[in-house]
Design a protein around this motif. Structure first.
Motif, PDB file in Angstrom:
ATOM      1  N   UNK A 365      52.983  12.288  16.982  1.00  0.00           N
ATOM      2  CA  UNK A 365      53.441  11.397  15.921  1.00  0.00           C
ATOM      3  C   UNK A 365      54.372  12.111  14.951  1.00  0.00           C
ATOM      4  N   UNK A 366      54.007  13.332  14.567  1.00  0.00           N
ATOM      5  CA  UNK A 366      54.795  14.032  13.553  1.00  0.00           C
ATOM      6  C   UNK A 366      55.955  14.814  14.158  1.00  0.00           C
ATOM      7  N   UNK A 367      55.878  15.131  15.464  1.00  0.00           N
ATOM      8  CA  UNK A 367      56.953  15.883  16.133  1.00  0.00           C
ATOM      9  C   UNK A 367      57.130  15.330  17.544  1.00  0.00           C
ATOM     10  N   UNK A 368      57.680  14.118  17.679  1.00  0.00           N
ATOM     11  CA  UNK A 368      57.783  13.478  19.009  1.00  0.00           C
ATOM     12  C   UNK A 368      58.610  14.272  20.010  1.00  0.00           C
ATOM     13  N   UNK A 436      45.500  12.738  19.438  1.00  0.00           N
ATOM     14  CA  UNK A 436      44.475  12.332  18.488  1.00  0.00           C
ATOM     15  C   UNK A 436      44.992  12.405  17.052  1.00  0.00           C
ATOM     16  N   UNK A 437      44.158  12.077  16.107  1.00  0.00           N
ATOM     17  CA  UNK A 437      44.558  12.033  14.706  1.00  0.00           C
ATOM     18  C   UNK A 437      45.067  13.388  14.223  1.00  0.00           C
ATOM     19  N   UNK A 443      50.006  18.204   6.031  1.00  0.00           N
ATOM     20  CA  UNK A 443      50.904  17.240   6.655  1.00  0.00           C
ATOM     21  C   UNK A 443      52.012  16.771   5.753  1.00  0.00           C
ATOM     22  N   UNK A 444      51.862  16.973   4.449  1.00  0.00           N
ATOM     23  CA  UNK A 444      52.899  16.535   3.524  1.00  0.00           C
ATOM     24  C   UNK A 444      54.124  17.448   3.586  1.00  0.00           C
ATOM     25  N   UNK A 445      53.895  18.710   3.903  1.00  0.00           N
ATOM     26  CA  UNK A 445      54.993  19.678   3.975  1.00  0.00           C
ATOM     27  C   UNK A 445      54.918  20.418   5.305  1.00  0.00           C
ATOM     28  N   UNK A 446      55.227  19.750   6.386  1.00  0.00           N
ATOM     29  CA  UNK A 446      55.133  20.392   7.700  1.00  0.00           C
ATOM     30  C   UNK A 446      56.194  21.471   7.876  1.00  0.00           C
TER      31      UNK A 446
END
Length: 501
Positions: A365-368, A436-437, A443-446
Motif C-alpha cells: 500500500x505504501x510502496x506499490x 497485511x496491515x 508511517x507518517x514520515x516513511x
C-alpha cells in the motif's frame, strides 16, 4: 576479435587500480567503475555473438602455445556467463552508488568498496575464461579474497563473525582444490583442460574416480551443495544489501560453472551421476525446508538460493543434451532473479527499517512499486508460467522424464515439490510484508527510496522478464553450448593447434 578476450579480466583490474589511486574522489571512482563494467558488458556481448555465429575465441597469453602458457577461451558457455555476470554486476554497482549517495559512507566505505568490487569482478570473469585448472584456481582465489573484504565492510561484530565462517570454509575448499590440481598434474603432466581430455581418459579408472571426486568436492563447497551449504545462510545476509545480492547471484554460480565444465569436458563417463542426482534432490529439499522456516526475508532468500542450486545440479547430473541446455538456461535465470530479489529485500529494509516479517507489513500500500519489484522475480523463482523460472524448470523436468530411471523420476517429483514450496515461501513474504496491515515504525514520515536504487532493481527485474521474452534464442544458445560441451572436440580443436589432446 581475439584481442577482446582478455578485456573482461584486464579492464576491471585496471579500473580497480585507478579507483584506488582516486580514493579521495568518490565521484571519479563511481564514473570509472560504471564505465569499466559497461565496457565489460559490451565486450561480453560481442564475445557471445562471435561464439554463437562462428567459433570459440582463444588467446594464448604471451604468445606461448598451449599447453605451455596461460590460455583464455571464450566459447558459448563462457561468453554467456560473462554476459549475464557483467549485466548483474553493473546493476548492483548502480544500486550501491544510489545507496551511498543517500547515506554517504554508512553502508559501504566508498574508498575501498569500488576497487574491491572491481577486483571481485575480475576474479569472476577470469574463472569463466580459464583454459586450465590453475588459472581457474587463481580466478577463485581473486574473487574470494575480494569477497572477504566486501563481506566484512563496516567491521561490525556480526559481519566479522560471518566473515570468519566464510573464510574458513573458502580456505578449506581452496585447499582441496589445490590438492586436486597437484594430483592431476602428477598423474597427467598438464593442467590444460583441452589436453586433459585425452590424458585423463588414459588413466586407470580408479585414479580417474579419485581425481574426479576431489575436484567435485572442492566445487561443491563453493557452489553450496548439500551437505556442504550450511555456511551460506549464516554468511550472506549479514553483508550490505548490494554485496549480499551480488554474492547470491554470482559466487555460487562460479562453482556450478566449474562443475559443468569439468563434468562434461574431463569426466563425461557419468560415474558420479547417481551421486550428483542424490545431492541435487537433497539440496533442493533441505534448502527449501529451511526457507519456509525462516522469519527474515534475507535468510529466507538465502535458503532458497541453496535450494535452487539443486535444479542446476539436476541438469548437469542427467548428462543429456536437453538436461544440460536447461541447466545452462536456468543458471542465467537464477543469477538474474536471485540478485533482483536480494536487491528488493534491501529496498524493503530501507523502506520499513527491517527485513524481519514480524516487524513489517503493508508495503504494497505504501510502496506499490516495491511490491511489484519483489513480486515479479518471486513468481519467476517459484516457477509461475510463463516466466523464465517456469521455462527452465519445465526444460529440466522434460529432460528428466526423457532420461527415465528411478533417480531422475525422484528428481522430477522433488523439483515439482520444491517449486510449490518456493511459491509457499515467497507467498508468505508477500502476505506478511506487503499485504497485511502496515507496521512501519513511523508511517507518517516513511523513508524515501533513492531513485538510483529503485532504477537499478527495476532494470534487473526487466532483464529477468527479458529472459522470458527471449527464451527461444536463449535456449538455442544454451542448446548449442550444451552440444559443444558434450562433444568436447570443438573445445579441444579451438585450444590445441594440432587439434589433438
Amino acid at each position: 576479435m581475439r584481442y577482446l578476450v582478455p578485456l573482461p579480466v584486464v579492464m576491471p583490474l585496471l579500473g580497480a587500480a585507478l579507483t584506488l589511486v582516486l580514493a579521495r574522489r568518490p565521484v571519479a571512482q563511481r564514473m570509472i567503475s560504471v564505465g569499466v563494467l559497461t565496457i565489460t558488458l559490451v565486450v561480453a556481448l560481442l564475445l557471445l555473438l562471435n561464439a554463437h555465429w562462428h567459433a570459440p575465441l582463444v588467446v594464448r597469453l604471451g604468445g606461448w602455445p598451449a599447453p605451455l602458457g596461460i590460455v583464455l577461451v571464450a566459447d558459448q558457455l563462457a561468453a554467456l556467463m560473462l554476459a549475464v555476470s557483467a549485466a548483474v554486476t553493473l546493476c548492483v554497482l548502480l544500486y550501491s552508488i544510489g545507496e551511498d549517495q543517500a547515506d554517504p559512507g554508512v553502508h559501504a566505505p566508498v574508498v575501498i568498496y569500488h576497487p574491491t568490487y572491481l577486483v571481485m569482478t575480475a576474479g569472476v570473469t577470469n574463472a569463466f575464461l580459464s583454459g586450465d585448472l590453475f588459472t581457474l584456481f587463481v580466478g577463485f582465489e581473486v574473487l574470494l579474497s575480494a569477497s572477504y573484504v566486501l563481506l566484512t565492510l563496516g567491521g561490525t561484530e556480526e559481519r566479522i563473525r560471518a566473515g570468519t565462517t566464510y573464510v574458513v570454509v573458502s580456505l578449506l575448499s581452496s585447499l582441496i582444490f589445490l590438492t586436486a590440481i597437484a594430483l592431476v598434474y602428477a598423474a597427467t603432466g598438464t593442467l590444460n583442460l583441452a589436453q586433459l581430455v585425452g590424458r585423463l581418459d588414459a588413466l586407470p579408472s580408479d585414479l580417474r574416480l579419485a581425481l574426479h571426486g576431489l575436484l567435485l568436492l572442492a566445487f561443491a563447497i563453493k557452489a553450496a551443495v548439500f551437505p556442504l551449504a550450511a555456511w551460506l545462510p549464516d554468511s550472506y545476509p549479514t553483508a550490505p544489501a548490494p554485496v549480499t545480492a551480488v554474492f547470491a547471484g554470482l559466487l555460487t554460480k562460479v562453482g556450478i560453472y566449474a562443475i559443468i565444465r569439468t563434468e562434461t569436458l574431463l569426466f563425461p563417463d557419468r560415474r558420479a551421476a547417481e551421486v550428483l542426482l542424490a545431492l541435487a534432490l537433497l539440496t533442493m529439499l533441505v534448502g527449501i525446508l529451511g526457507a519456509i522456516a525462516q522469519s527474515d526475508i534475507k535468510r529466507l532468500l538465502s535458503f532458497t538460493l541453496v535450494s535452487h542450486i539443486g535444479y542446476l545440479l539436476f541438469g548437469v547430473a542427467l548428462a543429456s543434451g536437453p538436461g544440460l541446455a536447461a541447466a545452462i538456461y536456468y543458471v542465467v535465470h537464477h543469477i538474474t532473479v536471485q540478485t533482483a530479489l536480494f536487491l528488493a529485500a534491501g529496498l524493503v529494509e530501507r523502506r520499513a527499517g527491517s527485513t524481519h516479517l514480524d516487524r513489517i507489513g503493508g508495503l504494497a500500500r505504501v510502496a506499490p512499486l516495491l511490491g511489484v519489484l519483489f513480486l515479479v522475480p518471486a513468481l519467476s523463482l517459484s516457477g509461475i508460467p510463463p516466466l523464465s523460472g517456469f521455462l527452465g524448470k519445465l526444460g529440466l523436468i522434460q529432460a528428466g522424464v526423457s532420461v527415465g530411471g528411478v533417480m531422475p523420476w525422484l528428481l522430477v517429483g522433488g523439483g515439482t515439490l520444491t517449486s510449490l514450496l518456493t511459491l509457499y515461501a515467497t507467498t508468505k513474504v508477500w502476505s506478511l510484508a506487503f499485504w497485511r496491515q502496515p507496521r512501519l515504525a513511523d508511517p507518517e514520515e516513511p523513508t524515501r527510496l533513492p531513485r538510483l536504487m529503485v532504477g537499478a532493481t527495476t532494470l534487473l527485474v526487466l532483464i529477468g522478464l527479458g529472459l522470458t521474452v527471449a527464451a527461444g534464442p536463449l535456449f538455442e544458445v544454451s542448446t548449442e553450448a550444451a552440444d559443444d560441451l558434450r562433444q568436447r572436440l570443438p573445445y579441444v580443436r579451438a585450444v590445441l593447434p594440432e587439434g589433438k589432446p
